[in-house]
Write a protein that holds these residues in place. Sequence first.
Motif, short mmCIF file in Angstrom:
data_model
loop_
_atom_site.label_atom_id
_atom_site.label_comp_id
_atom_site.label_asym_id
_atom_site.label_seq_id
_atom_site.Cartn_x
_atom_site.Cartn_y
_atom_site.Cartn_z
N VAL A 1 0.84 -1.21 0.00
CA VAL A 1 0.00 0.00 0.00
C VAL A 1 0.87 1.25 0.00
O VAL A 1 0.45 2.32 -0.44
CB VAL A 1 -0.97 -0.02 1.20
N VAL A 2 2.10 1.10 0.44
CA VAL A 2 3.03 2.23 0.42
C VAL A 2 3.19 2.78 -1.00
O VAL A 2 3.45 3.97 -1.20
CB VAL A 2 4.39 1.83 1.02
N LEU A 3 3.03 1.92 -2.00
CA LEU A 3 3.14 2.38 -3.39
C LEU A 3 2.04 3.38 -3.73
O LEU A 3 2.25 4.33 -4.47
CB LEU A 3 3.08 1.18 -4.35
N ALA A 4 0.86 3.14 -3.18
CA ALA A 4 -0.24 4.08 -3.40
C ALA A 4 0.05 5.41 -2.70
O ALA A 4 -0.23 6.49 -3.25
CB ALA A 4 -1.56 3.48 -2.89
N ARG A 5 0.62 5.34 -1.51
CA ARG A 5 0.95 6.60 -0.81
C ARG A 5 2.02 7.36 -1.59
O ARG A 5 1.99 8.60 -1.68
CB ARG A 5 1.45 6.30 0.61
N LEU B 1 -2.99 14.01 1.73
CA LEU B 1 -3.41 13.14 0.63
C LEU B 1 -2.82 11.74 0.79
O LEU B 1 -3.50 10.74 0.54
CB LEU B 1 -2.99 13.76 -0.71
N ARG B 2 -1.57 11.66 1.19
CA ARG B 2 -0.95 10.35 1.42
C ARG B 2 -1.75 9.54 2.45
O ARG B 2 -2.04 8.37 2.25
CB ARG B 2 0.49 10.50 1.93
N TYR C 1 -5.79 1.44 -8.12
CA TYR C 1 -5.92 2.86 -7.82
C TYR C 1 -5.87 3.66 -9.12
O TYR C 1 -4.97 3.45 -9.94
CB TYR C 1 -4.77 3.35 -6.94
N THR C 2 -6.81 4.56 -9.26
CA THR C 2 -6.78 5.49 -10.39
C THR C 2 -6.66 6.90 -9.81
O THR C 2 -7.55 7.36 -9.09
CB THR C 2 -8.04 5.38 -11.24
N PHE C 3 -5.55 7.53 -10.10
CA PHE C 3 -5.29 8.91 -9.65
C PHE C 3 -5.51 9.84 -10.84
O PHE C 3 -4.93 9.63 -11.90
CB PHE C 3 -3.84 9.08 -9.17
#
Lengths: 152, 120
Positions: free
Chosen positions: A30-34, A54-55, A76-78
């Motif tokens: 999940v750190v990759l998403a942060r 946001l993180r 995840y779509t940013f």
Amino acid sequence: MAQGDLIEGVVRTSEREVIEISIPGSVDLVVLARFTAAIIGARAGFDLDEIDDLRLAVDELSVSFGPLDAETRLRYTFIRSGDTVSVRCTREPSDEAGDGGAGHSERDLIDWQQARELSAQLLDELVTTHGREIANGRSVAWLTKERGTGAG
Amino acid sequence: MEGSMTSPPQPASGALDLPTLEVEGELDLAVAPWLRDQLDALYVGGADSIVVDLSAATFLDSTALGVLVSALNRSRARDGQVHLIVHEPQILRVLTITGLEDQFALHKDRVELQRKKGEL
């Protein structure tokens, strides 16, 4: 090469950007998403506090699904549109084998009801809007955060 | 595991005289079960109050915070307290948003904790 606008040290080369990542249901990824959240927040011109918010908010989207396991992936779509960042996190089935899922320890040692309540409190304050929905039969948690607004 | 290396629970540290756990890095879902195990170990000797030193922690999410809240409930059931040493703004912000900054005993460093203990 497109001419970019220099905003607080970050060159924004277009008004809209989309970044997608998909990770196995493993808590240590999940750190990759942060990390991605921090980058796209910077590209939206967020200040450091807003990027930190946001993180954390993106992390909390993941928490909203409860225990992760090897049978799921998180996509995840940013989307950055001007100075607004939108994030959608979709829990998807996975056909991958392996033991990458969190499973036992997280499932047993975390009070998920308490975590969700705390998570909802945090999201209310950290972002402009957030919610959950079912789309195409899959659970989705989403948020939007605008630069210079909200609690950030 | 990103930045989540931690030291083992520290026994009573000098004048603090309370079971103390030092943690560093990002406290998230990946770390929360470990954190719970470590906090459980602090209570094995019958302690009522504990210290969690978050001086070197940089991130705290709802799952790790929930573990700290569980410890707080455990201490309170023994008429004790959970002392948090924290000065990272983002972690203080998490405690403020969730209304928990008044529930834990917060200290900016060990010196302040020691001073407050001396005043009791």
